[in-house]
Design a protein around this motif. Structure first.
Motif, mmCIF file in Angstrom:
data_model
loop_
_atom_site.group_PDB
_atom_site.id
_atom_site.type_symbol
_atom_site.label_atom_id
_atom_site.label_comp_id
_atom_site.label_asym_id
_atom_site.label_seq_id
_atom_site.Cartn_x
_atom_site.Cartn_y
_atom_site.Cartn_z
ATOM 1 N N ASP A 77 15.663 8.450 0.894
ATOM 2 C CA ASP A 77 15.357 7.206 0.188
ATOM 3 C C ASP A 77 15.171 6.037 1.154
ATOM 4 O OD1 ASP A 77 17.762 8.219 -2.275
ATOM 5 O OD2 ASP A 77 15.571 8.316 -2.453
ATOM 6 N N THR A 78 15.427 6.258 2.423
ATOM 7 C CA THR A 78 15.264 5.213 3.425
ATOM 8 C C THR A 78 13.813 4.747 3.471
ATOM 9 O OG1 THR A 78 17.104 6.000 4.773
ATOM 10 C CG2 THR A 78 15.408 4.688 5.885
ATOM 11 N N ALA A 79 13.615 3.453 3.280
ATOM 12 C CA ALA A 79 12.265 2.889 3.223
ATOM 13 C C ALA A 79 12.379 1.377 3.032
ATOM 14 C CB ALA A 79 11.475 3.494 2.063
ATOM 15 N N VAL A 80 11.240 0.708 3.139
ATOM 16 C CA VAL A 80 11.148 -0.681 2.693
ATOM 17 C C VAL A 80 10.690 -0.647 1.239
ATOM 18 C CG1 VAL A 80 10.106 -2.932 3.059
ATOM 19 C CG2 VAL A 80 10.588 -1.448 5.020
ATOM 20 N N TYR A 81 11.395 -1.373 0.393
ATOM 21 C CA TYR A 81 11.117 -1.380 -1.043
ATOM 22 C C TYR A 81 10.440 -2.685 -1.439
ATOM 23 C CZ TYR A 81 13.766 2.896 -1.752
ATOM 24 O OH TYR A 81 14.185 4.212 -1.727
ATOM 25 N N TYR A 82 9.412 -2.537 -2.280
ATOM 26 C CA TYR A 82 8.618 -3.672 -2.736
ATOM 27 C C TYR A 82 8.465 -3.601 -4.255
ATOM 28 C CZ TYR A 82 6.826 -3.428 2.108
ATOM 29 O OH TYR A 82 6.691 -3.367 3.472
ATOM 30 N N CYS A 83 8.207 -4.753 -4.857
ATOM 31 C CA CYS A 83 7.799 -4.749 -6.260
ATOM 32 C C CYS A 83 6.386 -5.328 -6.350
ATOM 33 C CB CYS A 83 8.756 -5.552 -7.136
ATOM 34 S SG CYS A 83 8.682 -7.322 -6.890
ATOM 35 N N ASN A 84 5.682 -4.950 -7.397
ATOM 36 C CA ASN A 84 4.354 -5.472 -7.657
ATOM 37 C C ASN A 84 3.935 -4.963 -9.027
ATOM 38 O OD1 ASN A 84 1.704 -6.617 -7.263
ATOM 39 N ND2 ASN A 84 2.038 -6.356 -5.065
ATOM 40 N N ARG A 85 2.789 -5.446 -9.510
ATOM 41 C CA ARG A 85 2.310 -4.859 -10.737
ATOM 42 C C ARG A 85 1.594 -3.556 -10.433
ATOM 43 N NH1 ARG A 85 -2.294 -8.965 -13.103
ATOM 44 N NH2 ARG A 85 -3.700 -8.984 -11.320
ATOM 45 N N LEU A 86 1.030 -2.897 -11.424
ATOM 46 C CA LEU A 86 0.579 -1.523 -11.262
ATOM 47 C C LEU A 86 -0.846 -1.406 -10.754
ATOM 48 C CD1 LEU A 86 2.180 0.123 -14.414
ATOM 49 C CD2 LEU A 86 3.153 -0.323 -12.163
ATOM 50 N N SER A 87 -1.623 -2.462 -10.827
ATOM 51 C CA SER A 87 -2.986 -2.451 -10.314
ATOM 52 C C SER A 87 -3.370 -3.893 -10.031
ATOM 53 C CB SER A 87 -3.945 -1.804 -11.319
ATOM 54 O OG SER A 87 -3.963 -2.541 -12.531
ATOM 55 N N SER A 88 -4.502 -4.085 -9.379
ATOM 56 C CA SER A 88 -4.911 -5.446 -8.989
ATOM 57 C C SER A 88 -3.704 -6.185 -8.420
ATOM 58 C CB SER A 88 -5.470 -6.213 -10.204
ATOM 59 O OG SER A 88 -6.571 -5.535 -10.752
ATOM 60 N N PHE A 89 -3.181 -5.619 -7.349
ATOM 61 C CA PHE A 89 -1.907 -6.076 -6.805
ATOM 62 C C PHE A 89 -1.929 -7.547 -6.428
ATOM 63 C CE2 PHE A 89 -0.299 -1.998 -7.034
ATOM 64 C CZ PHE A 89 -1.044 -1.070 -6.320
ATOM 65 N N TYR A 90 -0.783 -8.170 -6.631
ATOM 66 C CA TYR A 90 -0.546 -9.494 -6.077
ATOM 67 C C TYR A 90 -0.311 -9.352 -4.574
ATOM 68 C CZ TYR A 90 0.204 -10.778 -10.942
ATOM 69 O OH TYR A 90 0.052 -10.980 -12.286
ATOM 70 N N PRO A 91 -0.354 -10.465 -3.820
ATOM 71 C CA PRO A 91 0.026 -10.372 -2.407
ATOM 72 C C PRO A 91 1.433 -9.786 -2.283
ATOM 73 C CG PRO A 91 -1.004 -12.490 -2.861
ATOM 74 C CD PRO A 91 -0.804 -11.824 -4.191
ATOM 75 N N TRP A 92 1.588 -8.801 -1.421
ATOM 76 C CA TRP A 92 2.880 -8.137 -1.286
ATOM 77 C C TRP A 92 3.922 -9.074 -0.679
ATOM 78 C CZ3 TRP A 92 3.669 -3.357 -3.339
ATOM 79 C CH2 TRP A 92 2.523 -2.643 -3.714
ATOM 80 N N GLY A 93 5.162 -8.948 -1.158
ATOM 81 C CA GLY A 93 6.261 -9.676 -0.563
ATOM 82 C C GLY A 93 6.676 -9.044 0.748
ATOM 83 N N GLN A 94 7.769 -9.535 1.283
ATOM 84 C CA GLN A 94 8.239 -9.025 2.578
ATOM 85 C C GLN A 94 8.977 -7.702 2.430
ATOM 86 O OE1 GLN A 94 9.918 -11.197 0.802
ATOM 87 N NE2 GLN A 94 12.035 -10.483 0.886
ATOM 88 N N GLY A 95 9.340 -7.368 1.198
ATOM 89 C CA GLY A 95 10.093 -6.146 0.963
ATOM 90 C C GLY A 95 11.554 -6.286 1.365
ATOM 91 N N THR A 96 12.327 -5.262 1.031
ATOM 92 C CA THR A 96 13.732 -5.222 1.419
ATOM 93 C C THR A 96 14.043 -3.836 1.958
ATOM 94 O OG1 THR A 96 16.002 -5.733 0.694
ATOM 95 C CG2 THR A 96 14.566 -4.656 -0.924
#
Length: 114
Positions: free
Chosen positions: A89-108
């Motif tokens: 499960d080690t990874a950078v995790y991001y949220c976004n909508r499912l298509s036509s993505f918004y600009p990605w955040g920095q993740g955690t």
């Protein structure tokens, strides 16, 4: 403008738990389906959990039964409760909508290691 701000990651031992949060601004949050994604080093970003506007959820097989996605429309926030964490499960995790993505955040960053 739309902003996605993820938080809550960290270093945890195998079997441990973390709760991620994603604060969303700039949209009418409640009408959008949202997802949590992750990207491990050297791999493509993958969708691990989805929550639709009405609250229904869908999970990738790799996290089913261990992760729970939820949302608080009053707080414009989507959450990911992660239990029984594994090294994979080690990874950078991001949220976004499912298509036509918004600009990605920095993740955690989530690191599962003993």
């Amino acid at each position: 403008q739309v902003q996605l701000v993820e938080s809550g990651g960290g270093l945890v031992q195998p079997g441990g738990s973390l709760r991620l949060s994603c604060a969303v601004s700039g949209i009418i949050f409640s009408i959008y389906h949202m997802g949590w994604y992750r990207q491990a080093q050297g791999k493509q970003r993958e969708l691990v959990a989805t929550i639709i506007s009405s609250g229904g959820t869908i999970y990738a097989d790799s996290v089913k039964g261990r992760f729970t996605i939820s949302r608080d429309n009053a707080k414009n926030t989507v959450y990911l409760q992660m239990n029984s964490l594994k090294p994979e499960d080690t990874a950078v995790y991001y949220c976004n909508r499912l298509s036509s993505f918004y600009p990605w955040g920095q993740g955690t960053q989530v690191t599962v290691s003993s």
